[in-house]
Design a protein around this motif. Sequence first.
Motif, PDB file in Angstrom:
ATOM      1  N   UNK A  59      99.001  10.206 -18.226  1.00 22.48           N
ATOM      2  CA  UNK A  59      98.486   9.772 -19.517  1.00 22.48           C
ATOM      3  C   UNK A  59      97.133  10.360 -19.881  1.00 22.48           C
ATOM      4  N   UNK A  60      96.834  11.569 -19.373  1.00 23.36           N
ATOM      5  CA  UNK A  60      95.558  12.216 -19.722  1.00 23.36           C
ATOM      6  C   UNK A  60      95.602  12.694 -21.167  1.00 23.36           C
ATOM      7  N   UNK A  61      94.473  12.605 -21.854  1.00 22.43           N
ATOM      8  CA  UNK A  61      94.454  12.947 -23.278  1.00 22.43           C
ATOM      9  C   UNK A  61      93.441  14.028 -23.636  1.00 22.43           C
ATOM     10  N   UNK A  62      92.651  14.499 -22.659  1.00 20.38           N
ATOM     11  CA  UNK A  62      91.558  15.426 -22.999  1.00 20.38           C
ATOM     12  C   UNK A  62      92.061  16.815 -23.378  1.00 20.38           C
ATOM     13  N   UNK A  63      93.224  17.220 -22.838  1.00 24.89           N
ATOM     14  CA  UNK A  63      93.711  18.582 -23.112  1.00 24.89           C
ATOM     15  C   UNK A  63      92.717  19.597 -22.603  1.00 24.89           C
ATOM     16  N   UNK A  64      92.369  20.582 -23.452  1.00 28.10           N
ATOM     17  CA  UNK A  64      91.451  21.634 -23.002  1.00 28.10           C
ATOM     18  C   UNK A  64      90.004  21.356 -23.426  1.00 28.10           C
ATOM     19  N   UNK A  65      89.727  20.155 -23.933  1.00 30.37           N
ATOM     20  CA  UNK A  65      88.353  19.845 -24.350  1.00 30.37           C
ATOM     21  C   UNK A  65      87.422  19.807 -23.136  1.00 30.37           C
ATOM     22  N   UNK A  66      86.134  20.146 -23.333  1.00 31.94           N
ATOM     23  CA  UNK A  66      85.198  20.175 -22.195  1.00 31.94           C
ATOM     24  C   UNK A  66      84.684  18.786 -21.831  1.00 31.94           C
ATOM     25  N   UNK A  67      85.602  17.883 -21.552  1.00 34.42           N
ATOM     26  CA  UNK A  67      85.261  16.517 -21.154  1.00 34.42           C
ATOM     27  C   UNK A  67      86.187  16.136 -20.002  1.00 34.42           C
ATOM     28  N   UNK A  68      85.854  15.065 -19.247  1.00 36.85           N
ATOM     29  CA  UNK A  68      86.780  14.649 -18.178  1.00 36.85           C
ATOM     30  C   UNK A  68      88.179  14.391 -18.735  1.00 36.85           C
ATOM     31  N   UNK A  69      89.208  14.624 -17.906  1.00 42.00           N
ATOM     32  CA  UNK A  69      90.601  14.500 -18.352  1.00 42.00           C
ATOM     33  C   UNK A  69      90.911  13.095 -18.862  1.00 42.00           C
ATOM     34  N   UNK A  70      90.329  12.088 -18.195  1.00 41.82           N
ATOM     35  CA  UNK A  70      90.497  10.700 -18.641  1.00 41.82           C
ATOM     36  C   UNK A  70      89.150  10.284 -19.231  1.00 41.82           C
ATOM     37  N   UNK A  71      89.000  10.578 -20.525  1.00 44.18           N
ATOM     38  CA  UNK A  71      87.689  10.487 -21.180  1.00 44.18           C
ATOM     39  C   UNK A  71      87.088   9.098 -21.044  1.00 44.18           C
ATOM     40  N   UNK A  72      87.876   8.078 -21.366  1.00 45.98           N
ATOM     41  CA  UNK A  72      87.329   6.716 -21.387  1.00 45.98           C
ATOM     42  C   UNK A  72      86.950   6.223 -19.995  1.00 45.98           C
ATOM     43  N   UNK A  73      87.589   6.776 -18.975  1.00 48.89           N
ATOM     44  CA  UNK A  73      87.289   6.354 -17.600  1.00 48.89           C
ATOM     45  C   UNK A  73      86.264   7.272 -16.932  1.00 48.89           C
ATOM     46  N   UNK A  74      85.977   8.418 -17.576  1.00 47.56           N
ATOM     47  CA  UNK A  74      85.040   9.376 -16.976  1.00 47.56           C
ATOM     48  C   UNK A  74      85.575   9.994 -15.695  1.00 47.56           C
ATOM     49  N   UNK A  75      86.897  10.182 -15.630  1.00 53.34           N
ATOM     50  CA  UNK A  75      87.522  10.713 -14.408  1.00 53.34           C
ATOM     51  C   UNK A  75      88.182  12.055 -14.696  1.00 53.34           C
ATOM     52  N   UNK A  76      87.931  12.996 -13.797  1.00 50.40           N
ATOM     53  CA  UNK A  76      88.509  14.340 -13.872  1.00 50.40           C
ATOM     54  C   UNK A  76      89.709  14.399 -12.924  1.00 50.40           C
ATOM     55  N   UNK A  77      90.807  15.025 -13.351  1.00 56.95           N
ATOM     56  CA  UNK A  77      91.966  15.227 -12.471  1.00 56.95           C
ATOM     57  C   UNK A  77      91.909  16.637 -11.896  1.00 56.95           C
ATOM     58  N   UNK A  78      92.059  16.741 -10.578  1.00 56.02           N
ATOM     59  CA  UNK A  78      92.133  18.055  -9.939  1.00 56.02           C
ATOM     60  C   UNK A  78      93.339  18.085  -9.005  1.00 56.02           C
ATOM     61  N   UNK A  79      94.297  18.966  -9.321  1.00 53.43           N
ATOM     62  CA  UNK A  79      95.389  19.188  -8.375  1.00 53.43           C
ATOM     63  C   UNK A  79      94.905  20.243  -7.384  1.00 53.43           C
TER      64      UNK A  79
END
Length: 226
Positions: A59-79
Amino acid sequence: MPKPEQPSAPLTEQELLNRAQQLAGLTLGELADLAGIIPPADLKRDKGWVGQLLEWHLGATAGSKPVPDFIDLGIELKTIPIGYNGKPLETTFVCVAPLIGVQGLRWETSHIRHKLSRVLWIPVEGERDIPLAERHVGSPLMWSPSIDEDAQLKQDWEELMDMIVLGQVEHITARHGEVLQLRPKAANSKVLTEAYGENGQPIKTLPRGFYLKTHFTAEILARYFI
């Protein structure tokens, strides 16, 4: 058949972690089926495909924007692609590095530190002899840098940024930095950006990205999984 609707954004960190745990043990092919996506044969032209597939499920919504992947949670996803030995197979891209207007930037307020403040790591089988659709997703872990890790990252970042300010961007190699490296990040060599030369003159150069070295990410995984 209509394409499935993407899950809504998770409302809490725990909800995100629970979703990621539910993906563990499934193959990329199974996850692609659930999302109504046909997996590519390999990742040569679709380097970001695995991350995008997991973003969809989580359910990530940031797409390619320069913000964390889960904007409201301030969490970045890294595979992170993992070899048979359980160690990362490649460095981890964090973000594009600024090459102009960098005087006065501080680690504490930098974009890269913001990106790394809270990371959901998801290991994925990455050995090339495993067909992409048959690769399994591993158990996730939620991470923030320890005081020591933050200090290591800060030291490398400051060294690399000093070189950029001094017009030495063309002299930076992947060997610079203990845990963080700076290297070209562009789809092809025709994509150029502005930077400073050694005499302070504007030059054109390849965009650069910050990458975490494999021994750094291997230590993060080892601490959680061993």
